[in-house]
Design a protein around this motif. Structure first.
Motif: not given
Ligand SMILES: Nc1nc2c(ncn2[C@@H]2O[C@H](COP(=O)(O)OP(=O)(O)O)[C@@H](O)[C@H]2O)c(=O)[nH]1
Ligand SMILES: [Mg+2]
Length: 513
Positions: A98-103, A137-138
């Motif tokens: 998964r990817v997250e945008v950190v604000l 990532l795995t």
């Protein structure tokens, strides 16, 4: 520190004994200090328990993201110009991709991968509000290394600088700040240079060492690669005999001399070939297209390999689109390697061709260096970084009594024989960063002794017998002791004591087993 319950921190797994010792220190101090400092110590503990953080640094477009993809075995970092390539992305291990945008305000938003499995070029949020990206990532490599892809320091030309500026909506100088912050937060750096090492390349490395002053050591935690080795015209390098790899190796050696002593050496690599071979970018269709090209008239074949234009436009039994794809994945040099392999064995399989390209990329050398320098030393590097943070916390602490307690505890830890490795790392930093000036031959010696765990390498006597090694270790121990006593400034003297002890311990270990 005696009587501390080691078991209370043993529930967590630490990179090694040095990190565990610093963890014990942090935990014990936690009960001795005010709440503000305690919060800082908990932060240090959290970091200590997480994998070594390696920042990939270098100029824009030097191929950092390409190399990151090759290393983690997934084509997930976007390459070339795009919104994401202007942001710092942390790649950590996760059980679900998964990817997250950190604000900037700390909020996080999930970001779906695009169809190709890469981080999408657009983020769907106002770029100015974004702090950085976090990808989980795995990938097995990430189990013990967290890789930080940075946007890049400096820009190749005015046009790309302007583009970056408009993408970010900020002044160009900010780029440097973003990368600089990421690098300062890292414990180790993989430095990517291309053909021309410039004065500011050396400055970037210097800035890294300074930003992480006294907690990391130059050659212990910095690896440099000469990327895009395939684009070096062999005729531009003397003694290369027209061979691209020979030219790259010669150039890398020259660059190592420029970047010395901050890095031990510079490894040539072809990130693009590595990425293509390691991320499933090379398919059976590509292999078939290359075989068709291999069968073309030799004169045309030779001409095609002269330039990208000729490669895509000359008359050959492969559609132009396919040729463009080959160029994008392999570039001319990679295509040439593949054609040579097909000439040698016309029946070569797509799998074998992929391995040939991987071998040609030099990635194995970079992996080996990452293992030898970062993975093998993760314990010492992390422990030294954590200890420096504790020292910084002690300095920032308001209460003088608390400050003194922290300093004393650190001193007690450093007095322990097993903490010698930390002292050696510190000495190495002081010397390689220039904080303590030394004659060049002594700098080389400190780098050698502190740059390895193997006695023969530390002594610069690989292949010599045990007795000889022991004799030399003792001789140098004596020399450094008298240098500490007579021939040195106070700062040099402190370093000399540490080096003397290092030689003494080497001598002891050679006599023991
Ligand atoms: N020929 C060649 N091109 C490369 C190599 N590594 C990267 N590139 C290309 O250089 C461009 C910039 O790469 P990128 O990874 O985005 O650079 P970054 O800005 O440092 O992250 C891309 O078009 C890559 O395909 C290489 O080893 N050889
Ligand atoms: Mg990039």
């Amino acid at each position: 520190m005696s009587g501390i319950d080691t078991a209370s921190v043993a529930g967590r797994s630490w990179p090694g004994p040095l990190s565990a010792a610093v963890a014990v220190l942090c935990q014990w101090l936690g009960s001795q200090v005010g709440e503000r400092t305690a919060v800082g110590l908990r932060d240090v503990l959290r970091r200590l328990a997480s994998p070594l953080q390696v920042a990939v640094a270098g100029r824009i477009s030097s191929g950092k993201s390409t190399l990151v993809n090759a290393l983690i075995g997934r084509r997930v970092a976007p390459t070339d110009v795009g919104e994401c390539t202007r942001l710092v992305t942390r790649f950590s291990y996760g059980t679900v991709d998964r990817v997250e945008v950190v604000l900037r305000d700390g909020a996080r938003q999930a970001l779906p991968f695009d169809a190709g499995g890469t981080i999408p070029a657009g983020l769907g949020v106002e770029p100015g509000t974004v702090s950085h990206l976090e990808a989980y990532l795995t990938s097995a490599v990430l189990r013990d290394l967290t890789v930080i892809d940075t946007p890049g320091l400096g820009s190749l030309d005015a046009a790309s600088a302007a583009r970056a500026e408009s993408l970010l909506g900020t002044a160009g100088g900010e780029l440097d700040d973003i990368s600089a912050a990421a690098i300062a937060g890292a414990e180790a750096v993989l430095y990517v240079v291309t053909q021309a090492v410039r004065a500011d390349d050396a400055q970037v490395l210097a800035a890294f060492t300074a930003a992480t002053a006294s907690r990391d050591a130059g050659p212990v935690n910095a690896i440099a690669v000469l990327n895009k080795a395939d684009t070096i015209p062999p005729e531009s390098v003397e003694g290369a005999d027209g061979d691209v790899w020979k030219a790259a190796s010669a150039l890398a050696a020259r660059q190592a001399a420029t970047l010395k002593p901050r890095v031990a050496d510079v490894l040539p690599v072809i990130g693009l070939l590595a990425e293509t071979a390691e991320t499933g970018g090379f398919t059976a269709t590509d292999a078939d297209a290359l075989k068709a090209l291999a069968g073309t008239d030799q004169t045309i074949r030779d001409a095609m390999l002269l330039s990208a234009d000729l490669f895509t436009t000359l008359d050959a039994p492969v559609p132009e689109g396919t040729r463009r794809r080959l160029l994008e994945r392999l570039d001319l040099y990679g295509v040439g390697c593949a054609l040579t392999a097909i000439d040698a064995d016309p029946a070569i399989t797509a799998g074998a061709l992929r391995r040939t390209l991987l071998d040609a990329s030099g990635l194995a050398g970079v992996r080996g260096r990452l293992d030898a320098v970062f993975r093998a030393r993760a314990d010492a590097i992390k422990a030294a970084a954590a200890l420096a943070s504790v020292t910084a916390l002690a300095r920032a602490g308001g209460d003088p009594g608390e400050r003194q307690r922290m300093r004393d505890a650190i001193e007690v830890l450093l007095q322990r024989p097993e903490a010698h490795q930390l002292r050696l790392l510190e000495a190495l930093t002081l010397v390689t960063s220039g904080a303590v000036a030394m004659p060049e031959d002594l700098v080389d010696e400190v780098v050698r002794v502190g740059g390895s765990y193997a006695a023969a390498e530390q002594l610069g006597m690989v292949g010599h017998g045990r007795g000889e090694l022991a004799g030399y270790a003792l001789e140098r121990a004596g020399w450094w002791r008298s240098f500490a006593a007579f021939g040195a400034t106070p700062a040099q003297s402190r370093v000399a004591h540490v080096v003397h002890r290092a030689y003494f311990l080497i001598w002891q270990s050679l006599r023991e087993d």
